[in-house]
Design an enzyme around this catalytic site. Structure first.
Site, short mmCIF file in Angstrom:
data_model
loop_
_atom_site.label_atom_id
_atom_site.label_comp_id
_atom_site.label_asym_id
_atom_site.label_seq_id
_atom_site.Cartn_x
_atom_site.Cartn_y
_atom_site.Cartn_z
N ILE A 1 69.72 -56.71 63.81
CA ILE A 1 71.06 -57.28 63.98
C ILE A 1 71.62 -57.54 62.58
CG2 ILE A 1 72.46 -59.14 64.93
CD1 ILE A 1 70.42 -59.51 67.12
N HIS A 2 72.39 -56.60 62.09
CA HIS A 2 73.04 -56.73 60.78
C HIS A 2 74.49 -57.14 60.99
CE1 HIS A 2 74.69 -52.61 61.34
NE2 HIS A 2 73.55 -52.42 61.96
N ALA A 3 75.28 -57.17 59.93
CA ALA A 3 76.62 -57.76 59.95
C ALA A 3 77.56 -57.19 61.02
CB ALA A 3 77.26 -57.65 58.57
#
Length: 85
Positions: free
Chosen positions: A14-16
């Site tokens: 879960i990145h930006a």
């Protein structure tokens, strides 16, 4: 209260970008939506709450829905997770 457990399949976790989209999806609902990983919990309506958990590929997360529209939120957010993460 409803719960949904999911194993992250996105290679970057879960990145930006997906965190921002998850916040947008969660804010469409009145109920509280929490994301838990390894005993730490973040508010799905706050990007830093999600990003602070450091969720990576193959991590198991639990989403908890609690409130008036929890059924609709459960359906929408669990679908989002399966399609995007």
């Amino acid at each position: 209260m409803k719960e949904f457990t999911y194993v992250i399949t996105d290679p970057e976790g879960i990145h930006a970008r997906p965190a921002g989209e998850l916040v947008k999806a969660a804010k469409a609902f009145e109920c509280g939506i929490k994301l838990t990983k390894d005993g730490k919990t973040g508010d799905c309506k706050k990007i830093f709450g999600i990003m602070g958990l450091g969720v990576k590929k193959v991590n198991e997360v639990t989403l908890t829905f609690d409130g008036a529209d929890e059924d609709a939120a459960y359906e929408a957010v669990s679908k989002f997770m399966q399609e995007n993460l």
